[in-house]
Design a protein around this motif. Structure first.
Motif, PDB file in Angstrom:
ATOM      1  N   LEU A  61       0.969  -1.269   0.075  1.00 42.69           N
ATOM      2  CA  LEU A  61       0.160   0.026   0.012  1.00 42.69           C
ATOM      3  C   LEU A  61       0.657   1.273  -0.051  1.00 42.69           C
ATOM      4  O   LEU A  61       1.948   1.244   0.645  1.00 42.69           O
ATOM      5  CB  LEU A  61      -0.861  -0.090   1.073  1.00 42.69           C
ATOM      6  CG  LEU A  61      -2.202  -0.954   1.152  1.00 42.69           C
ATOM      7  CD1 LEU A  61      -2.825  -0.841   2.553  1.00 42.69           C
ATOM      8  CD2 LEU A  61      -3.246  -0.790   0.268  1.00 42.69           C
ATOM      9  N   ARG A  65      -1.587   5.622   3.263  1.00 45.99           N
ATOM     10  CA  ARG A  65      -2.430   4.579   3.424  1.00 45.99           C
ATOM     11  C   ARG A  65      -1.941   3.771   4.706  1.00 45.99           C
ATOM     12  O   ARG A  65      -2.529   3.545   5.786  1.00 45.99           O
ATOM     13  CB  ARG A  65      -2.952   3.770   2.422  1.00 45.99           C
ATOM     14  CG  ARG A  65      -3.816   4.489   1.483  1.00 45.99           C
ATOM     15  CD  ARG A  65      -4.525   3.378   0.485  1.00 45.99           C
ATOM     16  NE  ARG A  65      -5.171   3.981  -0.470  1.00 45.99           N
ATOM     17  CZ  ARG A  65      -6.356   4.528  -0.447  1.00 45.99           C
ATOM     18  NH1 ARG A  65      -7.042   4.495   0.776  1.00 45.99           N
ATOM     19  NH2 ARG A  65      -6.894   5.159  -1.424  1.00 45.99           N
ATOM     20  N   PRO A 135      -7.377  -1.817   8.502  1.00 49.00           N
ATOM     21  CA  PRO A 135      -7.574  -1.414   7.141  1.00 49.00           C
ATOM     22  C   PRO A 135      -8.980  -1.374   6.831  1.00 49.00           C
ATOM     23  O   PRO A 135      -9.821  -2.226   7.225  1.00 49.00           O
ATOM     24  CB  PRO A 135      -6.746  -2.356   6.117  1.00 49.00           C
ATOM     25  CG  PRO A 135      -5.747  -3.096   6.997  1.00 49.00           C
ATOM     26  CD  PRO A 135      -6.400  -3.090   8.318  1.00 49.00           C
ATOM     27  N   SER A 136      -9.473  -0.310   6.088  1.00 47.57           N
ATOM     28  CA  SER A 136     -10.885  -0.217   5.948  1.00 47.57           C
ATOM     29  C   SER A 136     -11.170  -1.366   4.799  1.00 47.57           C
ATOM     30  O   SER A 136     -10.338  -1.631   4.068  1.00 47.57           O
ATOM     31  CB  SER A 136     -11.362   1.324   5.466  1.00 47.57           C
ATOM     32  OG  SER A 136     -10.567   1.678   4.383  1.00 47.57           O
ATOM     33  N   THR A 138     -12.799  -0.534   2.196  1.00 48.26           N
ATOM     34  CA  THR A 138     -12.667   0.350   0.743  1.00 48.26           C
ATOM     35  C   THR A 138     -11.276   0.231   0.574  1.00 48.26           C
ATOM     36  O   THR A 138     -10.839   0.188  -0.757  1.00 48.26           O
ATOM     37  CB  THR A 138     -12.956   1.806   1.174  1.00 48.26           C
ATOM     38  OG1 THR A 138     -12.454   2.412   2.240  1.00 48.26           O
ATOM     39  CG2 THR A 138     -14.530   1.884   1.161  1.00 48.26           C
ATOM     40  N   THR A 139     -10.336  -0.086   1.462  1.00 50.91           N
ATOM     41  CA  THR A 139      -8.942  -0.457   1.109  1.00 50.91           C
ATOM     42  C   THR A 139      -8.415  -1.767   0.916  1.00 50.91           C
ATOM     43  O   THR A 139      -8.074  -2.127  -0.370  1.00 50.91           O
ATOM     44  CB  THR A 139      -8.149   0.143   2.482  1.00 50.91           C
ATOM     45  OG1 THR A 139      -8.406   1.604   2.520  1.00 50.91           O
ATOM     46  CG2 THR A 139      -6.602   0.126   1.831  1.00 50.91           C
ATOM     47  N   MET A 245      -8.591  -0.568  -8.570  1.00 52.09           N
ATOM     48  CA  MET A 245      -9.408   0.804  -8.105  1.00 52.09           C
ATOM     49  C   MET A 245     -10.720   1.019  -9.218  1.00 52.09           C
ATOM     50  O   MET A 245     -10.585   0.891 -10.392  1.00 52.09           O
ATOM     51  CB  MET A 245      -8.565   2.004  -7.974  1.00 52.09           C
ATOM     52  CG  MET A 245      -7.304   2.061  -6.896  1.00 52.09           C
ATOM     53  SD  MET A 245      -8.178   1.741  -5.277  1.00 52.09           S
ATOM     54  CE  MET A 245      -6.492   1.580  -4.465  1.00 52.09           C
TER      55      MET A 245
END
Length: 368
Positions: A61, A65, A135-136, A138-139, A245
């Motif tokens: 990452l 982040r 980590p979310s 979305t990540t 992404m």
């Protein structure tokens, strides 16, 4: 002393049929201090593959982040870190990235860290009393769920290993409290898990070839039983751990990465230094879980079961051949450190609690 790790089946542990001689061969004074459990539940293989793939995604990452899931106040014993640990001769360890999480979810899903006590608080022991940072989705979609599911399975198995150790200890150790180790493993809110990403070695930054413990220096674990998955070796030049992404891209999980059939360097991997001074490489099958003894277990069993020094040796630059020649080979693994609650006494003769013992270890291993 045998130069191979002792192996038992999950059914033998469930049935209570593991012989005392087997436990002595695995954990006793002349042992390697490790036992391998086979015939694990079939979902283990899938969970291992996914989480160890996530280790490469995590380690690659962007810095901004990763910074969001660092916790300097906890001395990086929750969340992500790299280059925050001191190892051999005070050397800063940048060879591996580390993600720590508290396994309090095993005891109580509503908890994110151990409960505070009169003696231990977030102010004086943030390393064990800071909440998890994940980590979310979305990540890294599904990271937290996969991490927790795999850790639960490993701790379930550790409970059975602990029960076998208790049977032995109750017979061999005077005044041993019945069922003590199983109680510790099953009820602890201080158990921690560590997802590790050993970065590929670059030729120009490679360390001295004479240094054996180049990815993780020789050390003892300080808990009771450390659950270990087999390592996953990934050629990150071919299996690029880049997260797709896009506004429309919202999968439940990221794609798993292709795993090399074996380490491209036969000398790379986990090594144990036995009591006789012999250094032995231990290979864990992909569908098995290994359990290694820590210092707290040695204290609890009054030395009957020994913590054994071990280290990790990296893939040497320039040895990767065949279709992986020129590749960047990373090594990913998971360790689950089952540990007593902070107030549990681990040294009955000196009256030392695990919290007091762990404080000293953390202070020694962390960059000031």
């Amino acid at each position: 002393m045998s130069s191979t790790a002792v192996t038992v089946s999950l059914d033998d542990l469930k049935n209570g049929s593991v012989a005392f001689s087997t436990l002595e061969a695995a954990f006793g004074p002349n042992s390697l201090g490790i036992i391998i459990v086979k015939n694990i539940a079939p979902e283990f293989v899938q969970l291992r593959h996914r989480l160890l793939s996530y280790s490469s995604y995590l380690g690659n990452l962007p810095e901004f982040r990763l910074a969001k899931i660092e916790n300097p106040a906890a001395k990086y014993l929750t969340g992500w870190s790299r280059g925050k640990e001191t190892l051999r001769n005070g050397q800063v360890d940048t060879n591996k990235g580390s993600f720590y999480a508290n396994c309090t979810f095993y005891v109580d899903p509503s908890l994110s860290c151990a409960k505070h006590t009169a003696e231990f608080s977030p102010e004086n022991f943030p390393e064990y009393l800071s909440p998890n940072i994940w980590p979310s989705d979305t990540t890294i979609p599904g990271f937290k769920d996969t991490f927790e599911d795999l850790c639960r399975l490993i701790i379930d198995t550790a409970v059975l290993v602990a029960r076998a150790c208790d049977r032995y200890a109750e017979k061999e150790i005077p005044e041993y409290k019945s069922g003590y180790l199983e109680h510790v493993v099953k009820t602890s809110t201080t158990t921690k898990a560590r997802l590790l990403h050993y970065f590929p070695a670059e030729v120009e930054t490679a360390q001295d070839e004479n240094t054996d413990d180049d990815w993780c220096a020789t050390h003892l674990d300080h808990g009771c039983l450390t659950g270990l998955t087999s390592a996953m070796f990934i050629n990150e030049r071919r299996q690029i751990p880049a997260i797709p992404m896009g506004y429309a891209y919202s999968p439940k999980y990221l794609p798993v990465l292709g795993e090399l059939d074996s380490s491209p360097d036969p000398t790379a991997g986990l090594y144990i230094q036995s009591r006789s001074g012999e250094t032995v490489q231990v290979k864990i099958p992909r569908d098995c879980i290994a359990f290694q003894t820590g210092e707290a277990l040695e204290k609890i069993t009054k030395g009957k079961f020994k913590a054994v020094p071990h280290f990790v040796r990296g893939v040497r630059p320039g040895v990767v051949g065949g279709e992986n020649q020129g590749g960047l080979v990373a090594r990913n693994t998971l360790a689950v450190f089952t540990q007593p609650n902070l107030g549990e006494i681990v040294d009955s003769e000196q009256g030392i609690s695990f919290g007091e013992f762990a404080m000293g270890i953390v202070e020694k291993n962390t960059i000031k």
